[in-house]
Enzyme design. Structure first.
Site, PDB file in Angstrom:
ATOM      1  N   LYS A 218      37.701  -1.914 -49.042  1.00 44.61           N
ATOM      2  CA  LYS A 218      37.363  -3.166 -49.737  1.00 44.61           C
ATOM      3  C   LYS A 218      37.264  -4.344 -48.780  1.00 44.61           C
ATOM      4  CE  LYS A 218      38.188  -1.673 -54.419  1.00 44.61           C
ATOM      5  NZ  LYS A 218      39.026  -1.604 -55.614  1.00 44.61           N
ATOM      6  N   ARG A 253      43.106   5.996 -54.733  1.00 46.79           N
ATOM      7  CA  ARG A 253      41.660   6.221 -54.948  1.00 46.79           C
ATOM      8  C   ARG A 253      40.926   5.833 -53.670  1.00 46.79           C
ATOM      9  NH1 ARG A 253      37.130   3.401 -56.426  1.00 46.79           N
ATOM     10  NH2 ARG A 253      35.692   4.479 -57.828  1.00 46.79           N
TER      11      ARG A 253
HETATM   12  N1  HH2 Z   1      37.605   0.240 -57.643  1.00 46.95           N
HETATM   13  C1  HH2 Z   1      36.293   0.473 -57.787  1.00 46.95           C
HETATM   14  C2  HH2 Z   1      35.818   1.278 -58.841  1.00 46.95           C
HETATM   15  N2  HH2 Z   1      36.672   1.860 -59.708  1.00 46.95           N
HETATM   16  N3  HH2 Z   1      38.889   2.235 -60.438  1.00 46.95           N
HETATM   17  C3  HH2 Z   1      40.209   2.003 -60.307  1.00 46.95           C
HETATM   18  N4  HH2 Z   1      41.071   2.549 -61.176  1.00 46.95           N
HETATM   19  N5  HH2 Z   1      40.714   1.193 -59.312  1.00 46.95           N
HETATM   20  C4  HH2 Z   1      39.901   0.591 -58.408  1.00 46.95           C
HETATM   21  O1  HH2 Z   1      40.405  -0.156 -57.526  1.00 46.95           O
HETATM   22  C5  HH2 Z   1      38.487   0.806 -58.516  1.00 46.95           C
HETATM   23  C6  HH2 Z   1      38.015   1.649 -59.567  1.00 46.95           C
HETATM   24  C7  HH2 Z   1      35.326  -0.146 -56.835  1.00 46.95           C
HETATM   25  O2  HH2 Z   1      35.120   0.697 -55.741  1.00 46.95           O
HETATM   26  P1  HH2 Z   1      33.886   1.705 -55.578  1.00 46.95           P
HETATM   27  O3  HH2 Z   1      33.870   2.743 -56.637  1.00 46.95           O
HETATM   28  O4  HH2 Z   1      33.928   2.245 -54.196  1.00 46.95           O
HETATM   29  O5  HH2 Z   1      32.611   0.801 -55.665  1.00 46.95           O
HETATM   30  P2  HH2 Z   1      31.594   0.469 -56.848  1.00 46.95           P
HETATM   31  O6  HH2 Z   1      32.356  -0.124 -57.985  1.00 46.95           O
HETATM   32  O7  HH2 Z   1      30.645  -0.512 -56.204  1.00 46.95           O
HETATM   33  O8  HH2 Z   1      30.934   1.743 -57.259  1.00 46.95           O
END
Ligand code: HH2
Length: 278
Positions: A218, A253
């Site tokens: 992040k 995660r």
């Molecule tokens: N962060 C993201 C997405 N889903 N779910 C949980 N429970 N906790 C988190 O911190 C979280 C999440 C964002 O990260 P990412 O999936 O890599 O990116 P994007 O939302 O752009 O797909």
């Protein structure tokens, strides 16, 4: 999975079937590439594969449930067929319709970044299917959440929100032992808020609910390390993972499974060794 019985830290490997996710957008839109990545993460030590078809990065646009299901359902079926049963699949969506179809296709955990606020059907689904559910804190909506978020006590406010959402889930019939809470690092929080939350993970652990942490790659860490590319933040992510293990976080995660598996295993061994020679 019984969240209340997790006795060692678990890894949730991220699989985004999206064109626009902040770190891996567009890489796993092809089913073969997505399945290969799920296999790779399992081989590197993931306990859960988290599949999502809607980016929640700052400024992202919503994806209709039908399109989420179109991207996800065949993939979940093929991952379920390919991986051993002890590796579980979680579904990263705020739509109860998508989550229900994903559970039918082989997912077993719901990951709802809106903590049941987007879709009034989500808690009923978790109750009826006896599915563990992740409730995450977010301030505002992904489209606008980074527009000057303000808190007077970020740790207390996040904890109180999560306890209120857990209470709402339990009032709807979700078992206490199925609720996982998540501070939502980067969701309506600036760098100071994220750091304060990471320094106070024990406050969330003290609620008694298993805690999930999502710091992977992040942006706030990039600004600390002066790194522009998200993919270069595996080392930074591992630092937060090790601290999380010490604070008692149960699920991490992450994108970089191999590196975080090492961080968890070493941090866990150190934590377990406390006082052993006395
Ligand atoms: N962060 C993201 C997405 N889903 N779910 C949980 N429970 N906790 C988190 O911190 C979280 C999440 C964002 O990260 P990412 O999936 O890599 O990116 P994007 O939302 O752009 O797909």
């Amino acid at each position: 999975m019984n969240p209340a019985a997790i006795d060692r830290p678990l890894i949730m490997g991220i699989l985004n079937v999206t064109p626009d996710s902040f770190s891996d957008g567009g890489r796993y839109l092809e089913p073969e590439a997505a399945l290969a990545h799920a296999r790779r993460m399992a081989g590197e030590g993931a306990d859960i594969i988290d599949v999502g078809a809607e980016s929640t990065r700052p400024g992202s646009v919503r994806v209709p449930p039908a399109e989420q299901s179109r991207r996800l359902l065949p993939l979940i079926e093929s991952i379920r067929a390919a991986l051993p049963p002890q590796i579980e699949i979680s579904i990263d969506t705020t739509s109860a319709e998508v989550a229900g179809q994903a559970l039918d296709a082989g997912a077993s955990i719901i990951n709802d970044v809106s903590a049941g606020q987007d879709d009034p059907g989500m808690f009923g689904l978790a109750r009826d299917r006896r599915a563990p559910i992740v409730l995450m804190h977010m301030r505002g909506e992904p489209a606008t959440m980074q527009d000057n978020p303000v808190y007077s006590d970020v740790v207390g406010e996040v904890r109180d929100f999560l306890l209120a959402r857990a209470a709402a889930a339990m009032a709807a019939g979700v078992g206490r032992d199925r609720i996982i809470i998540d501070p939502g690092i980067g969701f309506g929080k600036d760098r100071t808020h994220n750091l304060e939350l990471l320094a106070a993970l024990d406050v969330l652990v003290a609620t008694g609910h298993p805690v999930l942490l999502g710091t992977s790659r992040k942006r706030f860490m990039g600004s600390i390390c002066r790194v522009e590319q998200h993919a270069d933040l595996a080392g930074a992510t591992c630092a937060t993972t090790a601290l999380g293990v010490f604070a008692g976080v149960k699920i991490f995660r992450v994108h970089d499974v191999r590196a975080n598996r090492q961080a968890i295993d070493v941090a866990w061994a150190i934590r377990e060794s406390r006082g052993q020679s006395r």
